[in-house]
Design a protein around this motif. Structure first.
Motif: not given
Length: 366
Positions: A24-38, A47-50, A82-85, A87-91
């Motif tokens: 189930p490597g699809a979960v790793a894709l979800g790490v990308v939005p929080p990683l680049f949120a800053a 768009r990245l989360a989508t 994706g939602a975490v990412g 939220w982090g970018s908006a904050t």
């Protein structure tokens, strides 16, 4: 940064498809939005989360051999990350906007305190610049003022301890006192005494934190044909430029900083006379210049660099100095910096001619 993020998504997608479809490597894709949120804007993070969610859905629905419940959990994890990412970018964006407003407000306040230099100063060319360190939107108490009084031109350069509104308030109070007293006090010791009395009164009024109610200062009087007079209260020594040479004016008697008179039994406000003929330049700065360090920790070579610009006008010298300090520190100033340059006109109608004094004399005024 957005391109790098999408490339990472594509890489993870291809690896998951090619390597092992049962994992189930699809979960790793979800790490990308929080990683680049800053590094990305809020819109770019959305768009990245989508995109991450869409690619994860393809992997989960077509390549994972698990139960429907497990697939739903995996997809939910990707959506949550994706939602975490987002939220982090908006904050981050909100905090940046707030910090920008705070910086603008403090800089506007600082510029309001530092009144413009008088346009007409016959026989002199005067320029001043202020460079804030801009750390956490806290502006310091660097101050300068030039007054054309009935006794002649008077100049103040100073630095109040601390940062923020307390330091700016103290600086504004001292400059207001100086601008008024310069019209009535012919002597620099008299001016210094008035400034000390005012800062002591400010302390009694308890306006602002106690540790921000003392300041270094240096005073100048330009009312003699071939000399200037100066008095220092613990301030950084100014530099005298003449004939391509830079000479630091370190006074034999240096009074303590303003606001500390109560710590001494007696204070001598001694003023000194300095040779100052047409073409001479006086450069006064705060310790944000003299204590500026490069990334390796080396101090800025103040006097050495000034000699390069000795033949330029006051405005050019001020700009060159501020630019050079910024380059020296790599754009990371640890303290605010103020620069004031006074150049004696080459052809001063008030100059009586050669009086035989052409050296860098420094004598105590009577």
């Amino acid at each position: 940064m957005s391109v790098a993020a999408y490339l990472m998504l594509l890489f993870l997608f291809v690896v998951d498809v090619v390597a092992d479809r049962s994992v189930p490597g699809a979960v790793a894709l979800g790490v990308v939005p929080p990683l680049f949120a800053a590094l990305c804007t809020v819109a770019a993070t959305v768009r990245l989360a989508t995109a991450a969610t869409a690619l994860a859905a393809v992997l989960i629905l077509h390549f994972e051999h698990t139960t429907p419940a497990a697939k739903a959990i995996h997809l939910g994890v990707v959506v949550g990350l994706g939602a975490v990412g987002v939220w982090g970018s908006a904050t981050r964006a909100r905090h940046s906007a707030q910090l920008g407003k705070a910086r603008s407000a403090t800089l506007i306040l600082q510029r309001a305190v530092l009144e413009p230099i008088p346009a007409e100063l016959p026989g002199y060319e005067v320029s001043a610049l202020y460079l804030p360190a801009d750390t956490d939107a806290k502006v310091g108490g660097d101050m300068f003022a030039v007054v054309r009084s009935r006794h002649g031109m008077r100049v103040l350069m100073g630095d109040v301890r601390g940062k923020g509104i307390g330091a700016i308030t103290t600086a504004a109070t001292l400059m207001a006192c100086f601008r008024e007293a310069a019209h009535y006090e012919p002597s620099l010791p008299g001016l210094a005494a008035r400034l000390e009395e005012r800062i002591a009164q400010l302390d009694e009024d308890r306006a602002g934190p106690a540790d921000e109610r003392f300041a270094t200062a240096v005073l100048f009087a330009f009312d003699e044909p071939r000399h200037l007079r100066m008095l220092s209260c613990g301030h950084t020594p100014p530099v005298h430029l003449r004939g391509g040479r830079a000479v630091e004016l370190e006074l034999p008697v240096n009074a303590p900083p303003l606001g500390t008179a109560g710590l001494y039994d007696d204070i001598e406000y001694a003023e000194y006379r300095v040779s100052y003929v047409p073409g001479d330049v006086l450069v006064v700065v705060t310790d944000g210049v003299t204590e500026a360090r490069d990334p390796a920790g080396g101090f800025y070579p103040f006097g050495e660099r000034l000699a390069r610009w000795a033949h330029h006008g006051s405005q050019r010298i001020a700009h060159e100095l501020i630019t050079d300090v910024t380059i020296h520190t790599g754009g990371r100033m640890s303290d605010d910096a103020a620069v004031l340059v006074v150049r004696r006109a080459l052809h001063d109608p008030g100059d009586p001619g050669d009086s035989g004094d052409s050296g860098d004399s420094l004598t105590k005024a009577a």
